[in-house]
Write a protein that holds these residues in place. Structure first.
Motif, short mmCIF file in Angstrom:
data_model
loop_
_atom_site.label_atom_id
_atom_site.label_comp_id
_atom_site.label_asym_id
_atom_site.label_seq_id
_atom_site.Cartn_x
_atom_site.Cartn_y
_atom_site.Cartn_z
N SER A 30 85.98 104.27 6.66
CA SER A 30 85.82 102.83 6.47
C SER A 30 86.71 102.01 7.40
O SER A 30 86.53 100.79 7.51
N ILE A 51 78.46 98.68 14.02
CA ILE A 51 78.60 98.19 12.66
C ILE A 51 80.07 98.24 12.27
O ILE A 51 80.78 99.21 12.59
N SER A 52 80.52 97.21 11.60
CA SER A 52 81.91 97.15 11.18
C SER A 52 82.18 98.14 10.06
O SER A 52 81.27 98.70 9.46
N ARG A 54 83.14 97.79 7.03
CA ARG A 54 82.59 97.45 5.72
C ARG A 54 81.08 97.25 5.77
O ARG A 54 80.45 97.03 4.74
N GLY A 55 80.54 97.29 6.97
CA GLY A 55 79.09 97.14 7.11
C GLY A 55 78.60 95.72 7.09
O GLY A 55 77.39 95.48 7.02
N ASP A 56 79.51 94.75 7.17
CA ASP A 56 79.11 93.36 7.04
C ASP A 56 78.90 92.65 8.38
O ASP A 56 78.46 91.50 8.40
N ASN A 57 79.21 93.33 9.45
CA ASN A 57 78.93 92.79 10.78
C ASN A 57 78.22 93.86 11.60
O ASN A 57 78.71 94.98 11.74
N SER A 71 73.03 101.08 9.51
CA SER A 71 73.65 100.96 8.20
C SER A 71 74.67 102.08 8.06
O SER A 71 74.73 103.00 8.89
N ASN A 74 79.85 104.51 3.34
CA ASN A 74 81.24 104.95 3.48
C ASN A 74 81.59 106.06 2.49
O ASN A 74 82.48 106.87 2.77
N THR A 102 88.79 96.51 13.59
CA THR A 102 88.13 95.60 12.65
C THR A 102 87.08 94.75 13.34
O THR A 102 86.32 94.06 12.67
#
Length: 125
Positions: A30, A51-52, A54-57, A71, A74, A102
């Protein structure tokens, strides 16, 4: 020891779909930006998407935007590349890569420290 292992490649007809997986071990998954790259014969390795942690970017190359989706899970230390509406020009070896960061918008190969061995995707013309 960090390991990235891709799977899911194969031969698919134009217009079809494939889902690639990349299983990671030896790192705190992660905390890592995960990238997908590809390399066609005679070409340089090129960015597909990232992909970041946390998967948010999520970022995509223009050539795959709207057709491919990245996608990650983690809990399974795995990142995925869903490829739809495949074209002959998508034929390449696909690699996943990891970078402790990050900031997810990393598009250059030199920005990633860890690499998988690649998986072949072939879309006949």
């Amino acid at each position: 020891q960090v390991q990235l292992v891709e799977s899911g490649g194969g031969l698919v007809q134009a217009g079809g779909s494939l889902r690639l997986s990349c299983a990671a071990s030896g790192l705190t998954f992660s905390n890592y930006v995960m990238g997908w790259f590809r390399q066609a014969p005679g070409n340089e390795r090129e960015f597909v998407g990232s992909i970041s942690g946390r998967g948010d970017n999520i970022y995509y190359a223009d050539s795959v935007k709207g057709r491919f989706a990245i996608s990650r899970d983690n809990a399974k230390s795995t990142v995925y590349l869903q490829m739809n509406i495949l074209k002959p020009e998508d034929t390449a070896i696909y690699f996943c890569a990891a970078r402790w960061d990050t900031v997810a918008s990393r598009r250059e190969t030199y920005e990633y420290r860890y690499w998988g061995q690649g998986t072949q995707v072939t879309v006949p013309s």
